[in-house]
Design a protein around this motif. Sequence first.
Motif, short mmCIF file in Angstrom:
data_model
loop_
_atom_site.label_atom_id
_atom_site.label_comp_id
_atom_site.label_asym_id
_atom_site.label_seq_id
_atom_site.Cartn_x
_atom_site.Cartn_y
_atom_site.Cartn_z
N ILE A 521 -3.35 36.12 37.86
CA ILE A 521 -1.72 35.75 36.74
C ILE A 521 -0.70 34.58 38.27
O ILE A 521 0.04 35.83 38.81
CB ILE A 521 -1.14 36.30 35.71
CG1 ILE A 521 -2.48 36.27 35.01
CG2 ILE A 521 -0.38 35.25 35.07
CD1 ILE A 521 -1.52 37.28 33.51
N TYR A 523 2.34 32.52 38.42
CA TYR A 523 3.84 32.80 37.30
C TYR A 523 4.63 31.59 38.46
O TYR A 523 5.01 32.37 39.57
CB TYR A 523 4.05 33.42 36.51
CG TYR A 523 4.37 34.87 37.58
CD1 TYR A 523 5.73 35.12 37.63
CD2 TYR A 523 3.55 35.47 37.94
CE1 TYR A 523 6.08 36.23 38.92
CE2 TYR A 523 3.76 36.85 38.28
CZ TYR A 523 4.97 37.10 38.47
OH TYR A 523 5.11 38.20 39.39
N PHE A 530 7.31 37.15 33.30
CA PHE A 530 6.33 37.88 34.26
C PHE A 530 7.18 39.60 34.94
O PHE A 530 6.84 39.47 35.97
CB PHE A 530 5.58 36.62 35.01
CG PHE A 530 4.71 36.12 34.13
CD1 PHE A 530 3.68 36.64 33.79
CD2 PHE A 530 5.16 34.45 33.32
CE1 PHE A 530 2.90 35.69 32.72
CE2 PHE A 530 4.58 33.66 33.37
CZ PHE A 530 3.42 34.16 32.45
N VAL A 589 1.75 25.45 37.60
CA VAL A 589 2.55 25.75 37.42
C VAL A 589 3.52 26.00 38.47
O VAL A 589 4.82 25.63 38.22
CB VAL A 589 1.88 27.19 37.75
CG1 VAL A 589 2.99 28.74 37.93
CG2 VAL A 589 0.70 27.17 36.61
N TRP A 596 2.00 29.35 33.62
CA TRP A 596 1.06 30.60 34.19
C TRP A 596 -0.74 29.81 34.01
O TRP A 596 -0.97 29.11 33.34
CB TRP A 596 1.10 31.73 33.33
CG TRP A 596 0.62 31.91 32.07
CD1 TRP A 596 1.42 31.80 30.51
CD2 TRP A 596 -0.66 32.82 31.62
NE1 TRP A 596 0.29 31.55 29.34
CE2 TRP A 596 -0.73 32.34 30.25
CE3 TRP A 596 -1.61 32.72 32.44
CZ2 TRP A 596 -1.71 32.88 29.85
CZ3 TRP A 596 -2.87 33.27 31.75
CH2 TRP A 596 -3.27 32.98 30.42
#
Length: 659
Positions: A521, A523, A530, A589, A596
Amino acid sequence: MTKTESQTLSDRIRDASEQRQFLTVLSADEARARFESALSLAPRGVEQVTLADSLGRILAEDVVSAIDVPGFDRASMDGFALQSTDTIGATEEAPARLRLNPELLSPGVPPRVTVQPGTATAIATGGMLPRGADAVMMVEQTELRTDGDGDCVQVHQVAAPGQSWASAGSDIARGELALRKGTPITSREIGILAALGMNQVPVYRRPRVAVISTGDELIAPGEPPHAGSVFDSNGAILVAAIRELGAEAEHLGIVGDDAKVMQAAIAQALAYDAVLLSGGTSKGAGDLSYRVVERLVGADGILAHGIALKPGKPLCLAAHAGRPVVILPGFPTSAIFTFHEFVAPVLRALCGHAHRAIRQGIRATLAVSLRSELGRTEFVMVGLLRTDAGFVAYPSGSGSGSVTSFSQADGFVPIDADSEGVAAGTEVVVQIIGQGLEPADIVFIGSHCTGVDYLLGHLQQEGFAVKALYVGSMGGLAAARRGECDVAGMHLMDPETRIYNRHLLDEALLCFAGYRRMQGIVYRRDDPHFHATSTVAPLQAALDDPDCLMINRNPGSGTRVLIDELLGDKRPPGYGVQPRSHNAVAAAVAQGRADWGVAIAGVAAEYDLGFLPLQEEHYDFVVPRSREQRPVIQRLLELLRDPDVRSHLGTLALMPSDS
């Protein structure tokens, strides 16, 4: 903000939202006919240039030879000039014996001695054939001897009249038409002109084309970008495309959305042989170009504005004093396509080319189905792949705003206005862009990866012609099964065994280990959703927040399979946004358009994003068994084993596989 300022902003927003419709939408054929009938398509005069400067120009006059070429009877090999009757009956066992004349005829040396019966004269290739001789015997069929009568030559073969020499004017005769008016001058024509002794060549003057880019958002390449800015790619592409056609292009710069400044720039440009603008041709409130052009050329000068094309509907075709004035759409693919379709034929005519040259077409089988909108002729850019059964056409790029779709395309497929599309497997005629189609040494189809970019770049630097189409793992696998590529790149996991790629092979396919890469992931580092070190809690926090937007990946990609497995039956906000690459996810992003997504570690690092690992995946290379022994495939496999290559892949956060 004051009340007046608020009203002004409100008015601007309302105007921009109320895009006025095109009054009359013409078919492509009708628009082209109107446009060209209003133009003077004759070349813009004749000029004399030196022979050295004539390459690529168009001959403006017939070239009639004032001399014979060759200008004399010329020997075509080293040997001896003689009379053929003296060699009748000559053999190896019973050679003809001829007295040698006292001269050697090298190129440029005029003969002084007549070849009499029973004599011969030594002559070099390119030498002037002497009087009396009617043949040249090659030196390999002779032997020199010296006796009491002096030097002689023995001839071991019968010579035929006219053997091994060319008569004066046999190539080009005096008074003969050597080159026709309108001929493009290539290296071959340069050779003919040089042989005729011409140092000054009459050619058509190159038309001068003014290029203006419009839009407040545009900045020149090299300038520092800012929020909302766009580098002016159209100006650079158009200048290069114009020069490729043989015309002179001058980029007059970028003009913002200021009517007075724009009018002054276009008025200056009208002194050129043609004017091209990009942008500002739609019917929205912020699109000024067509309004300014209309004021300068008059309403009658606007010949077409709104054409039933996709891409390219906003194209505006105008004329001023018989000269083309064209406003191309602002999106790169639309701009460059409409340039090649409507402007390039006009510029070719102004350069002196035959106006209606036959467009080159190649028959190909469509790899995937194409949908089209009824009522508009659509032109779909395609890349061509050569297979054992012929050419296969794949759509390239994605939309009129794509800069790369045109550069990656070999040509385009027209879809008629009364058709809703073309089915996969249909034979189509691809109209070729540019000067020709060069076959690739290696065709790659599959999932995009920075490692693939590096490996294919390595092959290209070694001299292999490379073609790559990034259509996702499933698309690559399908292409390999159909024999449409040499290599497919893929990362597809068997959900039961958790093994990558091998479960999808059949007897016709081989799988070679590539490298491993970590998916995770991505971000922004300052996003509080996160901050945890595990994956489960941050993901759940993101899914629970309706304002937290994800960005997905395209169906058929290995990453999409991972995302759908991760989400289960959840469809969070942003799920429908499905770009085709890891970089597109990371850019969205990083720029705040999404919060995300899932991408590989190397790309996350490139965009300075946070990264929560999800799963290590195997990116492998699938090769049709029939292609395995091709030299370029063997070289690719060698690169995958090369220690230096493996080391470099490591710098891209890619871990080479050992098996």
